[in-house]
Design a protein around this motif. Sequence first.
Motif, PDB file in Angstrom:
ATOM      1  N   LYS A  21       0.828  -1.217   0.000  1.00 34.58           N
ATOM      2  CA  LYS A  21       0.000   0.000   0.000  1.00 34.58           C
ATOM      3  C   LYS A  21       0.856   1.258   0.000  1.00 34.58           C
ATOM      4  O   LYS A  21       0.581   2.214  -0.734  1.00 34.58           O
ATOM      5  N   GLU A  22       1.913   1.272   0.822  1.00 26.81           N
ATOM      6  CA  GLU A  22       2.801   2.436   0.876  1.00 26.81           C
ATOM      7  C   GLU A  22       3.551   2.616  -0.444  1.00 26.81           C
ATOM      8  O   GLU A  22       3.658   3.733  -0.953  1.00 26.81           O
ATOM      9  N   LYS A  24       2.678   1.520  -3.463  1.00 30.38           N
ATOM     10  CA  LYS A  24       1.749   1.892  -4.532  1.00 30.38           C
ATOM     11  C   LYS A  24       1.489   3.392  -4.514  1.00 30.38           C
ATOM     12  O   LYS A  24       1.511   4.043  -5.556  1.00 30.38           O
ATOM     13  N   LYS A  25       1.254   3.938  -3.324  1.00 30.59           N
ATOM     14  CA  LYS A  25       0.981   5.366  -3.210  1.00 30.59           C
ATOM     15  C   LYS A  25       2.181   6.192  -3.683  1.00 30.59           C
ATOM     16  O   LYS A  25       2.032   7.130  -4.464  1.00 30.59           O
ATOM     17  N   ILE A  26       3.377   5.830  -3.239  1.00 29.28           N
ATOM     18  CA  ILE A  26       4.583   6.578  -3.619  1.00 29.28           C
ATOM     19  C   ILE A  26       4.870   6.436  -5.114  1.00 29.28           C
ATOM     20  O   ILE A  26       5.165   7.429  -5.794  1.00 29.28           O
ATOM     21  N   ASP A  28       2.790   5.637  -7.574  1.00 30.91           N
ATOM     22  CA  ASP A  28       1.755   6.274  -8.393  1.00 30.91           C
ATOM     23  C   ASP A  28       1.861   7.795  -8.368  1.00 30.91           C
ATOM     24  O   ASP A  28       1.510   8.458  -9.341  1.00 30.91           O
ATOM     25  N   ASN A  29       2.338   8.360  -7.258  1.00 39.25           N
ATOM     26  CA  ASN A  29       2.455   9.822  -7.144  1.00 39.25           C
ATOM     27  C   ASN A  29       3.774  10.358  -7.680  1.00 39.25           C
ATOM     28  O   ASN A  29       3.911  11.554  -7.883  1.00 39.25           O
ATOM     29  N   ALA A  49       2.934  -3.515  -6.958  1.00 44.76           N
ATOM     30  CA  ALA A  49       2.603  -2.127  -6.641  1.00 44.76           C
ATOM     31  C   ALA A  49       2.877  -1.194  -7.816  1.00 44.76           C
ATOM     32  O   ALA A  49       2.210  -0.172  -7.967  1.00 44.76           O
TER      33      ALA A  49
END
Length: 83
Positions: A21-22, A24-26, A28-29, A49
């Motif tokens: 989850k961490e 994927k967020k990083i 994707d951003n 991810a």
Amino acid sequence: MYTRFLFSRSPYSFDNVKAYKELKKIIDNGNYDAVHCHTPMGAVVTRLAAKSARKSGTKVIYTAHGFHFYKGASKKLAFVLPC
């Protein structure tokens, strides 16, 4: 710059879900050219991810550093390096 994530050797560990989850967020951003992993489980989780980022050209690189598949191996770290 790098970011550290804890991965567990067990594919069923909650640490891997949290790391996914961490990551994927990083990923994707960010606009990363490459993400470099140093453990087998870290590479699997990172590839999952980074699935959408890989379609736009981000490379996921895994470097093996020895034998990780032995009884009693400790948790390992992976790093996200922006290029």
